[in-house]
Design a protein around this motif. Sequence first.
Motif, PDB file in Angstrom:
ATOM      1  N   ILE A 156       0.795  -0.885  -0.064  1.00  0.00           N
ATOM      2  CA  ILE A 156       0.064   0.038  -0.106  1.00  0.00           C
ATOM      3  C   ILE A 156       1.109   1.078   0.419  1.00  0.00           C
ATOM      4  CG2 ILE A 156      -1.730   1.051   1.389  1.00  0.00           C
ATOM      5  CD1 ILE A 156      -2.795  -1.329   2.435  1.00  0.00           C
ATOM      6  N   GLU A 157       0.638   2.586  -0.527  1.00  0.00           N
ATOM      7  CA  GLU A 157       1.375   3.165  -0.704  1.00  0.00           C
ATOM      8  C   GLU A 157       0.439   4.772  -0.520  1.00  0.00           C
ATOM      9  OE1 GLU A 157       3.814   4.218  -4.231  1.00  0.00           O
ATOM     10  OE2 GLU A 157       4.316   2.166  -5.526  1.00  0.00           O
ATOM     11  N   HIS A 158       1.108   5.519  -0.474  1.00  0.00           N
ATOM     12  CA  HIS A 158       0.045   6.756   0.186  1.00  0.00           C
ATOM     13  C   HIS A 158      -1.096   5.924   1.137  1.00  0.00           C
ATOM     14  CE1 HIS A 158       2.663   8.293  -2.967  1.00  0.00           C
ATOM     15  NE2 HIS A 158       1.936   7.627  -4.111  1.00  0.00           N
ATOM     16  N   VAL A 159      -0.725   6.426   2.273  1.00  0.00           N
ATOM     17  CA  VAL A 159      -1.264   6.118   3.728  1.00  0.00           C
ATOM     18  C   VAL A 159      -1.686   7.589   3.848  1.00  0.00           C
ATOM     19  CG1 VAL A 159      -1.828   4.135   3.439  1.00  0.00           C
ATOM     20  CG2 VAL A 159      -0.499   4.173   4.579  1.00  0.00           C
ATOM     21  N   THR A 160      -2.460   7.593   5.328  1.00  0.00           N
ATOM     22  CA  THR A 160      -2.184   9.149   6.177  1.00  0.00           C
ATOM     23  C   THR A 160      -2.550   7.461   7.616  1.00  0.00           C
ATOM     24  OG1 THR A 160      -4.667   9.630   6.607  1.00  0.00           O
ATOM     25  CG2 THR A 160      -2.720  10.599   4.869  1.00  0.00           C
ATOM     26  N   VAL A 161      -2.188   8.823   8.524  1.00  0.00           N
ATOM     27  CA  VAL A 161      -1.566   7.670  10.308  1.00  0.00           C
ATOM     28  C   VAL A 161      -2.728   9.008  11.244  1.00  0.00           C
ATOM     29  CG1 VAL A 161      -0.368   5.957  10.257  1.00  0.00           C
ATOM     30  CG2 VAL A 161      -0.139   8.234  10.835  1.00  0.00           C
ATOM     31  N   THR A 162      -3.629   8.681  12.024  1.00  0.00           N
ATOM     32  CA  THR A 162      -4.729   9.096  12.714  1.00  0.00           C
ATOM     33  C   THR A 162      -3.628   8.586  14.428  1.00  0.00           C
ATOM     34  OG1 THR A 162      -6.475   8.533  12.632  1.00  0.00           O
ATOM     35  CG2 THR A 162      -5.350  10.697  11.171  1.00  0.00           C
ATOM     36  N   PRO A 163      -4.019   9.660  15.527  1.00  0.00           N
ATOM     37  CA  PRO A 163      -4.279   9.604  16.750  1.00  0.00           C
ATOM     38  C   PRO A 163      -5.194   7.686  16.833  1.00  0.00           C
ATOM     39  CG  PRO A 163      -3.463  11.154  16.493  1.00  0.00           C
ATOM     40  CD  PRO A 163      -4.242  11.022  15.430  1.00  0.00           C
ATOM     41  N   ALA A 164      -4.538   6.699  17.321  1.00  0.00           N
ATOM     42  CA  ALA A 164      -6.194   6.026  17.612  1.00  0.00           C
ATOM     43  C   ALA A 164      -6.519   6.045  19.478  1.00  0.00           C
ATOM     44  CB  ALA A 164      -5.028   4.205  17.722  1.00  0.00           C
ATOM     45  N   GLY A 165      -7.816   6.032  19.173  1.00  0.00           N
ATOM     46  CA  GLY A 165      -8.815   6.048  20.615  1.00  0.00           C
ATOM     47  C   GLY A 165      -9.688   4.875  20.797  1.00  0.00           C
ATOM     48  N   GLY A 166     -10.805   4.905  21.516  1.00  0.00           N
ATOM     49  CA  GLY A 166     -11.052   4.655  21.462  1.00  0.00           C
ATOM     50  C   GLY A 166     -11.576   3.415  22.985  1.00  0.00           C
ATOM     51  N   GLN A 167     -12.381   2.633  23.743  1.00  0.00           N
ATOM     52  CA  GLN A 167     -12.556   2.102  24.301  1.00  0.00           C
ATOM     53  C   GLN A 167     -11.818   0.350  24.291  1.00  0.00           C
ATOM     54  OE1 GLN A 167     -16.600   0.924  25.987  1.00  0.00           O
ATOM     55  NE2 GLN A 167     -15.368  -0.409  28.232  1.00  0.00           N
ATOM     56  N   TYR A 168     -11.566   0.436  23.037  1.00  0.00           N
ATOM     57  CA  TYR A 168     -11.239  -0.985  23.129  1.00  0.00           C
ATOM     58  C   TYR A 168     -10.181  -0.992  21.749  1.00  0.00           C
ATOM     59  CZ  TYR A 168     -13.102  -3.625  26.632  1.00  0.00           C
ATOM     60  OH  TYR A 168     -13.899  -3.926  28.356  1.00  0.00           O
ATOM     61  N   ARG A 169      -9.328  -0.900  21.266  1.00  0.00           N
ATOM     62  CA  ARG A 169      -8.041  -0.502  20.673  1.00  0.00           C
ATOM     63  C   ARG A 169      -7.387  -2.011  20.301  1.00  0.00           C
ATOM     64  NH1 ARG A 169      -4.597   3.813  22.621  1.00  0.00           N
ATOM     65  NH2 ARG A 169      -2.677   2.570  21.116  1.00  0.00           N
ATOM     66  N   THR A 170      -7.439  -2.460  18.636  1.00  0.00           N
ATOM     67  CA  THR A 170      -6.530  -3.563  18.662  1.00  0.00           C
ATOM     68  C   THR A 170      -5.472  -4.193  18.185  1.00  0.00           C
ATOM     69  OG1 THR A 170      -6.708  -2.670  15.846  1.00  0.00           O
ATOM     70  CG2 THR A 170      -9.397  -3.887  16.352  1.00  0.00           C
ATOM     71  N   THR A 171      -4.896  -2.659  18.980  1.00  0.00           N
ATOM     72  CA  THR A 171      -3.137  -2.951  18.974  1.00  0.00           C
ATOM     73  C   THR A 171      -3.118  -1.634  19.694  1.00  0.00           C
ATOM     74  OG1 THR A 171      -2.546  -1.380  17.076  1.00  0.00           O
ATOM     75  CG2 THR A 171      -3.022  -3.839  16.075  1.00  0.00           C
ATOM     76  N   ASN A 172      -1.782  -2.395  20.521  1.00  0.00           N
ATOM     77  CA  ASN A 172      -1.437  -1.079  21.247  1.00  0.00           C
ATOM     78  C   ASN A 172      -0.248  -0.042  20.162  1.00  0.00           C
ATOM     79  OD1 ASN A 172       1.353  -2.421  20.621  1.00  0.00           O
ATOM     80  ND2 ASN A 172       1.445  -3.257  22.064  1.00  0.00           N
ATOM     81  N   TYR A 173      -0.403  -0.393  18.953  1.00  0.00           N
ATOM     82  CA  TYR A 173       0.108   1.087  17.931  1.00  0.00           C
ATOM     83  C   TYR A 173      -0.585   2.353  18.585  1.00  0.00           C
ATOM     84  CZ  TYR A 173       2.990   3.277  15.368  1.00  0.00           C
ATOM     85  OH  TYR A 173       4.037   4.135  14.583  1.00  0.00           O
ATOM     86  N   LYS A 174      -0.391   3.389  18.794  1.00  0.00           N
ATOM     87  CA  LYS A 174      -0.772   4.703  19.109  1.00  0.00           C
ATOM     88  C   LYS A 174      -1.420   5.390  18.229  1.00  0.00           C
ATOM     89  CE  LYS A 174       3.392   6.864  18.806  1.00  0.00           C
ATOM     90  NZ  LYS A 174       4.461   8.299  19.421  1.00  0.00           N
ATOM     91  N   TYR A 175      -0.955   5.472  17.205  1.00  0.00           N
ATOM     92  CA  TYR A 175      -1.617   5.271  15.346  1.00  0.00           C
ATOM     93  C   TYR A 175      -2.993   4.912  14.376  1.00  0.00           C
ATOM     94  CZ  TYR A 175       1.690   9.346  15.731  1.00  0.00           C
ATOM     95  OH  TYR A 175       2.358  10.584  16.904  1.00  0.00           O
ATOM     96  N   LYS A 176      -3.337   4.868  13.958  1.00  0.00           N
ATOM     97  CA  LYS A 176      -4.346   4.121  13.275  1.00  0.00           C
ATOM     98  C   LYS A 176      -4.242   4.622  12.115  1.00  0.00           C
ATOM     99  CE  LYS A 176      -8.376   5.062  13.458  1.00  0.00           C
ATOM    100  NZ  LYS A 176     -10.434   5.195  14.034  1.00  0.00           N
ATOM    101  N   MET A 177      -4.034   3.648  10.844  1.00  0.00           N
ATOM    102  CA  MET A 177      -3.960   3.871  10.075  1.00  0.00           C
ATOM    103  C   MET A 177      -5.756   4.169   8.465  1.00  0.00           C
ATOM    104  SD  MET A 177      -2.706   1.278   6.576  1.00  0.00           S
ATOM    105  CE  MET A 177      -0.925   0.893   7.561  1.00  0.00           C
ATOM    106  N   VAL A 178      -5.881   4.557   7.992  1.00  0.00           N
ATOM    107  CA  VAL A 178      -6.305   5.548   7.523  1.00  0.00           C
ATOM    108  C   VAL A 178      -5.716   4.978   5.677  1.00  0.00           C
ATOM    109  CG1 VAL A 178      -7.883   7.357   6.092  1.00  0.00           C
ATOM    110  CG2 VAL A 178      -7.344   7.461   9.056  1.00  0.00           C
ATOM    111  N   ILE A 179      -7.156   4.815   5.141  1.00  0.00           N
ATOM    112  CA  ILE A 179      -6.747   4.008   3.414  1.00  0.00           C
ATOM    113  C   ILE A 179      -7.789   5.405   2.887  1.00  0.00           C
ATOM    114  CG2 ILE A 179      -6.609   2.173   1.347  1.00  0.00           C
ATOM    115  CD1 ILE A 179      -5.845  -0.057   4.198  1.00  0.00           C
TER     116      ILE A 179
END
Length: 225
Positions: free
Chosen positions: A77-100
Amino acid sequence: MSKLTTFVPLTKLRPFKDNWRIQVKCLHSWKQNTPFVGDTFEMVLADQWGNKIHATSKRSLMQRIQRVLPIDSWGVIEHVTVTPAGGQYRTTNYKYKMVIAEDAVLSRSDLVDDRVFISLANYEEIENGTKKQAFLIDVIGRIYDLGDVQTVQVSGEDRKRVLFRLVDAEGNNLACCLWGTYAEQLEPFSLNGKDQTIICLIRFAKIKEFRGIFWICHDVGSNFL
């Protein structure tokens, strides 16, 4: 042809840039609807270094993404952005979430790597309340004290539910609750095979506390072996 020739580890992704080129494996995907965002397509992705990230896109991009990156396959995948991950339950412990988004470029990868990237949680940490409840976990064990699959009312709708305990190799055990189609996977054993040895792997599970007891509840995936 893209001038980007190397792959960036998921842990190097940062906001405010979109010229990333990543090689990832799709571990799981599901459709989601929320009042604030509406219909979305969600995924859990891993890279060849074992890092994981939650990825999201508009539902309209789902078929395009699935054609290139179905579950258990690798893609680029090329050209994606990331934003801060939030929510009560997160699927991973990484602090960012990818937006495609629509301008992302997706292609197949020739990488052959059958790893499933399971990160098994420790039973004692869950029982003692030291395991963080903010993240989804993977847990495996032998099913013990399997109850009947029951139909219960939840918010005015009938839903199937099954309760049981998981036991690890040291004899520690956890209370578990599966709902819906996940409970249905255990129905044949509940009806006819309670004396069988059943090994259960629950991926992306929630840790919930109810009346002083920590429960393992499904979220977006489970497998029975």
